[in-house]
Scaffold this active site. Structure first.
Site, PDB file in Angstrom:
ATOM      1  CG  ASP A 499      35.156  43.987 -34.767  1.00 35.57           C
ATOM      2  OD1 ASP A 499      34.976  45.217 -34.783  1.00 35.57           O
ATOM      3  OD2 ASP A 499      34.485  43.232 -34.056  1.00 35.57           O
ATOM      4  CD  GLU A 700      26.511  40.819 -35.366  1.00 39.77           C
ATOM      5  OE1 GLU A 700      27.507  41.433 -34.954  1.00 39.77           O
ATOM      6  OE2 GLU A 700      26.263  39.639 -35.042  1.00 39.77           O
TER       7      GLU A 700
END
Length: 733
Positions: A499, A700
């Site tokens: 992102d 994550e």
């Protein structure tokens, strides 16, 4: 918005379970043998710390209590913490998913209590100073020894909507005992309306239930008004409800001779609709009629899966492999709402990752899940293709073949805000499909997926090739939300999956340009840069499509895919490698020159994973991957080289280590024969990422300099990569 597509429900646990339960011998309610309690803890007990209790109904955005679920259920549980005696006798929760968001129903909704009839006194579980409160593969267990009694509670899942709890009570004393048994619980109400009024307690003939009112809070809480959580006991009971509290009592006391034990069983079911509730009633009845069959079948299933993920792995990594297995299974969700197939969500422990399936997450997860549950792996791939755009799509026919970024329980027409068709995700689907086939040999699955994979592959070249040179760009769809240059740039960055990586910074020149078809119709947008990872993924995609085509006897297709792969690979080698810094980069759409000024990112290693680089290029890339100044950090393979001016070790895709990219880089080293380097990197990653080899959740991402845990806990694709890493040559014995 996508129109509704025909539904195809996939029941991984369905009539087969009912058949098994119907033919299995009935579990005895009473037996006359003593339960043998082994003092040694099982090898895979508590691979993940699942102890704790919530303070409020609404969890924090990333919550601290790790939970367990199985079979795609939409509710989950944990264990009380040792010493938290007020919680003894009940399993924490459940945590239920209000279509897309996790909420706690209770601190412990079903807490068992024993009362001695002779003395008239309760049996206090707090009297056991060292109870067994442990998670085991496939179940949660509590064991208490107090007052010449042993109470063992086991919670496991009987289906994708129902947990089965068994309570074995053993008289370990020398005199007979008569015990009353009851259960109590209380709602943990949300603090705010309208969520606060949504759950309502009611007594039922064999237990208690919670009905949920309809609430449509797009970003917090979504119910349809038919949801129900229900506890049903195998034995006759009576229940009283007072406000937010209830009490259920066994109608008849249980009598235990010295040395005798008795098993009680109940189910805890969470359904979304009345139709689901009627369907699930059969599973509930079957499980309560023969709980022993559920237990035996589930034990065999988990023994097989644990064996599959630990076989051939170094002993030091086996508990972590089981933790990865448990993480993936807990994040598994079964069909519900607009989700038509079983799939895997990114994390049940993070508000925004709970109720939907992301495309490239699913493909990475499926590649690992194939090693222990091929049926679930196939379904995980299928889950995102269920909503592949077709030529007849009312909203975006120009995107025929595209797989949306993420699909959720609700699409926009039913009030969902998380469903996203503004962009797709990197094309790893053919790779994942081939990995599943490698484990199953299932040609029918290849036959099913091949036309869908080809349509997805072709979409990239039709809608994401701005200058029609056969080299693709990340981009954005024609979508109401992509209504400004910045919105389109953001969607294009999302399409990469990376992102906020520096290469997509607007102040470094990243921007989008419109794409039009031969008739001048706007079909989408592309970044003004051709990305090295995307085109390397597409080379791999073409080669896997060729492999699939050959298996299916489509030799002409195979030749076409191979030729395309070689054309793109040649272009990458020729144009995307910077001989000045020895690294692969995105290139300018206009000049076709590497954008080396944006720094080295881990995407430059994908040509090794895809087998695109030549030997000399691979040698130079390898030099950076093993250099502590670049990518051989404390936890290796940061997303941005430590030497880059844009490196930020805790800022999402600007430095943290993501296990998927690290795994691809390590596999790239292996592919080119750098096995020692791959082994060193694997060891450093597994051993230096905080808690990865311990009881901490799989994260994550991780800080490459300190190993600190970052962002979401219990992250599925990280768990998947742990399994792929530990099965590779670099991590084997």
């Amino acid at each position: 918005m996508s129109p509704r597509r025909p539904r195809r429900r996939i029941a991984i646990t369905g009539m087969a379970l009912l058949s098994l339960l119907a033919t299995a011998p009935a579990a005895l309610a009473t037996d006359h043998h003593r339960t043998h309690d082994h003092t040694a803890r099982p090898a895979y007990a508590d691979v993940l710390d699942l102890h704790g209790a919530p303070a409020t109904a609404e969890p924090p955005e990333t919550f601290k209590v790790n939970v367990f679920a199985d079979r795609g259920a939409w509710h989950a549980y944990a264990l009380p913490r040792p010493g938290d005696t007020e919680r003894y006798g009940g399993f924490t929760g459940p945590l239920y998913i209000a279509q897309e968001y996790p909420w706690w129903l209770s601190k412990e909704f079903t807490s068992i209590h024993l009362h001695d009839r002779e003395s008239g006194q309760p049996v206090s579980l707090a009297g056991d100073d060292h109870p067994r409160l442990e998670s085991l593969p496939g179940r949660l267990r509590q064991r208490y020894r107090v007052d010449d009694l042993t109470l063992t509670l086991d919670l496991r899942y009987a289906s994708n909507r129902t947990a089965l709890v068994t309570a074995r009570i053993e008289n370990t004393g020398s005199r007979p005992r008569v015990l009353d048994v009851d259960w109590t619980g209380a709602l943990l109400r949300p603090a705010k309306e309208p969520m606060r009024s949504a759950p309502q307690l009611l007594a039922t003939s064999r237990g208690v239930a919670v009905d949920f009112a309809k609430v449509r809070e797009t970003w917090d809480y979504l119910t349809g008004g038919e949801e129900r959580f229900a506890v049903r006991h195998a034995e006759p009971t009576r229940t009283t409800v007072q406000g937010d509290r209830y009490a259920t009592r066994l109608r008849e006391p249980i009598s235990l001779a010295a040395g005798e034990s008795r098993q009680l069983a109940w189910t805890e079911t969470y359904t979304f609709t009345a139709a689901e509730r009627r369907h699930e009633a059969r599973h509930v009845a079957a499980a309560l009629r023969r709980p022993g069959a559920v237990v035996a079948s589930d034990d065999r299933r988990w023994e097989r899966m644990v064996g599959d993920v630990t076989r051939g792995k170094r002993p030091a990594y086996r508990r972590t492999a089981v933790k990865a297995l448990e993480t993936l299974v807990t994040n598994w969700r079964s069909p519900a709402g607009e989700l038509e197939s079983d799939g895997i969500t990114p994390s049940i422990s993070y508000k925004w990752f709970t109720g939907g399936f992301w495309a490239w997450d699913s493909w990475k997860e499926a590649a690992a899940v194939a090693g222990f549950d091929p049926t679930l792996a196939e379904s995980t791939i299928r889950s995102v293709f269920d909503h592949q755009i077709t030529r007849g799509d009312a909203e975006r026919p120009q995107d025929a073949g595209m797989v949306p970024d993420v699909i959720f329980y609700n699409d926009p027409s039913t009030g969902g805000g998380n469903w996203n068709e503004r962009n797709s995700k990197p094309p790893l689907a053919a790779w994942a499909t081939w990995e599943v086939y490698r484990h199953t040999g299932d040609r029918e699955f290849l036959r099913e997926m091949y036309p869908k994979l080809v349509a997805y592959h072709d979409w990239w070249y039709r809608n994401r090739d701005h200058d029609h040179d056969g080299i693709c760009e990340y981009g954005a769809t024609v979508d109401p939300a992509n209504d400004s240059p910045e919105a389109r740039r953001l969607a294009a960055a999302w399409e990469s999956g990376m992102d906020n990586a520096p290469r997509f910074d607007s102040d470094l020149g990243a921007h989008t340009v419109p794409n039009r078809d031969a008739q001048g119709q706007l079909v989408g947008y592309s970044l003004a840069q051709e990305s090295v990872d995307l085109n390397s993924y597409l080379v791999a995609d073409s080669r896997y499509l060729a492999d699939i085509a050959r298996v299916l006897g489509r030799s002409h297709d195979a030749v076409r895919h191979e030729q395309q792969a070689e054309r793109v690979a040649t272009f990458i080698r020729t144009h995307m490698f910077d001989t000045n810094d020895g690294w692969f980069h995105d290139i300018s759409l206009r000049s076709k020159q590497p954008l080396a000024e944006r720094g080295m990112g881990i995407e430059g290693s994908i040509p090794l994973w895809a087998g695109v680089a030549d030997r000399e290029q691979a040698r130079q890339v390898r030099a950076h991957l093993v250099d502590p100044r670049d990518f051989a950090t404390h936890v290796p393979m940061p997303t941005v080289a430590a030497s880059s001016r844009y490196f930020s070790p805790t800022e999402y895709w600007r430095g943290p280590v993501w296990l998927d990219q690290a795994t691809f880089a390590i596999h790239g080293l292996e592919r080119y024969g750098y096995h020692r380097d791959a082994r060193v990197a694997t060891q450093a990653l597994l051993e230096n990422a905080t808690g990865l080899l311990g009881q901490d959740p799989i994260m994550e991402n991780y800080d490459p300099l300190t190993g600190a845990r970052l962002n979401s806990t219990n992250f599925s694709w990280s768990a998947a990569m742990v399994l792929l890493l530990t099965e590779s040559r670099s991590a084997s014995r």
